[in-house]
Write an enzyme that holds these catalytic residues in place. Structure first.
Site, PDB file in Angstrom:
ATOM      1  CD  GLU A 496      -2.603  -0.832   2.654  1.00  0.00           C
ATOM      2  OE1 GLU A 496      -2.080  -0.680   3.687  1.00  0.00           O
ATOM      3  OE2 GLU A 496      -3.959  -0.839   2.535  1.00  0.00           O
ATOM      4  CE  LYS A 611      -9.102   4.983   6.692  1.00  0.00           C
ATOM      5  NZ  LYS A 611      -7.989   4.203   7.038  1.00  0.00           N
TER       6      LYS A 611
END
Ligand code: BG6
Length: 616
Positions: A496, A611
């Site tokens: 990530e 998110k």
């Protein structure tokens, strides 16, 4: 985590309150409100507009009366859903006293009974409103006419964490603030105004001098004057000066270079807040909101965990904990696969949905599928009244506060804590955990925030090791038993944040194929803290080192034997094996962060990611 503010001695107090709330929105935003003390009484306006709450509040206050003092609040709900009724400021029955609160009152049930028995009328579901009624009683009794004395008296009745600012119509220029764990800073403005707020951003550009209010201290603010005293004795104390040379954005990051490093550092607090009021080996953890009756939980014969990303990795730890302590079979599935495999479900299945946002559609659909097939749904979530929370039969909220970064850190650790509590709760309901052992485990849980804080403080040692990973095009993360979900989360963080190919494997699986990839220069990160299969993991490390791999090992403090099997060691404080993911994950978060920073990545907003994924 909420944002609170108080101002006195400024004719434009309202503008200062609104500006301060806008600057504190990163601390929570599901509702907002202000009270102005304008001499004829208190004037209150509140708005529950989600991320637009403060903007709505600004509109609603356009016709406000002039006032030189007031208090304000922007909320991140923990007790009671986001609504105008639950929005702060809260008032007492007379409407003459108002307060804003950031924190969690642990003895909320006991105080609610006491306040109702005293004849007060409650108008919200919050723990904070109870404090307003307790202050009303104190002012009607021995502390009559003395607001600081009333606050000191009520503080002694409260257990838990708090930052409070209180105002009373009878003394409109006087604000009283108090702190226990939740932060408060004080400021004196050039104009002579006195200010108090949860965090520095609200004071920037307004306060000429700033101080920190420390734990169990009380501040009495009047125009141009700010006196700090000991909250127990009332004796004056010298406040701790705070030198601030930050821009607004730096201040919102709390002086950290980015939100990622700030949120990694907030993990002890997020963990402690999630545990507050739940470490009761006897009464149990007390599920939030809509509850699942205990006899229904006792009848559960299977648990199906559904989640995505870091939440899925938390679910893998939950499996080990629930199976070990509650002796219940647990299956864990990525939410996007669950309902398409036609899972076997019935009314004795407990579907556990784990989602920090409470909005991941994959998880939402999986939980719906479970409920449509007769299962009970329990959700572990960080957002009060989110879609998932509303659809579940029971909710166990984490209390990590808003997580700004796309990559989960503090919400992941808070989820792990909530799931450990759930495992122990199920074990106690089913009688599979001896009380003595339960007591030991709850003690070990209570010690975790400090261990996580120790791990966070070791960040510099991790930074030194990050150089080892720089340039690596693919990295193996190895773990066994409870170390394997940690290895998965560590690998996900490196993907990530640093965009490096990282694969997690159960170390025993390497010899069945993947070890063909190991060659000189391959980097292997091993979760080698003490857990049941540590000896076997050492053998696995010997296998990869023999083929030229460079091993970075997480090792329990003082464990020299693990160090002998590694080229670099990241030391981690030891704890109960099944609790070790909460501590072991920290250096892996820091490792990914350090590699990403050195690679020039945007750690707060990684490419291609969101998110919350609200599409399937
Ligand atoms: C991803 C996030 O989009 O969703 C991850 O980038 C997160 O950090 C995953 O773990 C699951 O999100 P949630 O809100 O359901 O826990």
């Amino acid at each position: 985590m909420c944002g609170i503010i108080g101002v006195t001695g400024r004719p434009d107090a309202l503008q200062l309150l609104l500006q301060g709330l806008e600057r504190l929105e990163y601390r929570g935003y599901d509702s907002a409100g202000v009270v102005l003390a304008e001499g004829q009484g208190l004037w209150r306006v509140r708005a529950a507009g989600g991320t637009q709450s403060v903007a709505q509040l600004r509109k609603l206050t356009e016709g406000a009366p002039a006032a030189a003092a007031g208090i304000g609040h922007t909320r991140w709900a923990t007790h009671g859903r986001p609504s105008e009724a639950n929005a702060h400021p809260h008032v007492d029955c007379s409407g003459q006293l108002a307060l804003v609160h950031n924190g969690i009152v642990e003895n909320v049930d006991e105080l609610r009974r006491e306040v109702l028995a005293a004849g007060h009328e409650l108008r919200s579901e919050t723990d904070s409103e109870l404090v307003a009624h307790l202050l009303e009683d104190a002012l009607a009794g021995p502390a009559a006419g003395d607001l600081p004395a009333a606050v000191r008296q009520v503080l002694a009745q409260l257990r838990g964490t708090l930052a409070l600012v209180v105002v009373h119509a009878a003394t409109p220029e006087l604000l009283v603030a108090a702190r226990r764990v939740s932060p408060l800073v004080l400021g004196r403005a050039r104009s002579g105004a006195a200010l108090v707020a949860s965090d520095v951003p609200a004071l920037l550009g307004e306060a000429e001098e700033t101080w920190v209010l420390d734990d169990d201290q009380l501040a009495v603010l009047r125009p141009g004057a700010c006196e700090v005293q000991d909250a127990r004795s009332g004796r004056p104390v010298a406040p701790r000066r705070l030198e601030v040379a930050w821009t607004l954005e730096e201040a919102q990051k709390g002086g950290y270079p980015d939100f990622m490093s700030k949120e990694i550092a907030q993990q002890p607090e997020a963990l402690a807040d999630t545990l507050v009021g739940r470490l009761h080996p006897v009464e149990g953890i007390g599920l939030d909101e809509v509850r699942i009756p205990e006899e229904e939980l006792r009848r559960v014969d299977k648990v199906a965990v559904v989640a995505c990303g870091s939440s899925y990795h938390a679910g893998l730890v939950a499996k080990l904990a629930i199976e070990h302590w509650a002796r219940l079979p647990v299956e864990v599935e990525v939410a996007s696969e669950f309902r398409y495999r036609d899972p076997v479900l019935d009314e004795r299945t407990l579907v556990v949905g784990i989602s920090q946002s409470g909005e991941s559609v994959d998880t939402l659909q999986a939980v719906r599928h479970g409920r449509d097939n007769g299962a009970r749904a329990l959700v572990v979530c960080n957002v009060v009244d989110s879609s998932l929370a509303r659809e579940a039969d029971g909710v166990l909220y984490t209390r990590a506060g808003p997580e700004v970064c796309v990559a989960a850190t503090k919400t992941h650790v808070a989820q792990l804590a909530a799931l450990e509590l759930l495992a122990l709760h199920l074990a106690q309901l089913r009688g599979t955990l001896a009380p003595k052992r339960a007591g030991q485990l709850f003690e070990a849980l209570a010690a975790l925030p400090d261990l996580v804080a120790q791990a966070v403080e070791r960040g510099p040692a991790v930074a030194a090791v990050a150089e080892t990973l720089l340039g690596a095009r693919d990295v193996f993360y190895l773990g066994r038993h409870v170390g394997y979900p940690v290895a998965m989360e560590g690998a996900l963080k490196l993907k990530e944040l640093a965009y490096v190919r990282a694969e997690a494997y159960p170390a025993g699986e390497l010899k069945h194929g993947p070890i063909a990839l190991v060659e000189p220069g391959t980097v292997v990160v091993a979760v080698a803290t003490r857990q049941p299969l540590w000896e076997k993991l050492m053998a696995n490390l010997a296998e990869v080192r023999a083929r030229g791999a460079r091993v970075v090992a997480l090792a329990s403090d003082g464990d020299e034997r693990t160090a002998e099997h590694a080229d670099e060691v990241l030391w981690v404080p030891p704890t109960e094996p099944l609790f070790s993911p909460l501590v072991d994950v920290v250096p892996l978060q820091q490792l990914a962060y350090e590699v990403a920073r050195r690679s020039g990545r945007d750690v707060d907003r990684p490419r291609n990611l969101a998110k919350t994924v609200t599409v399937e």
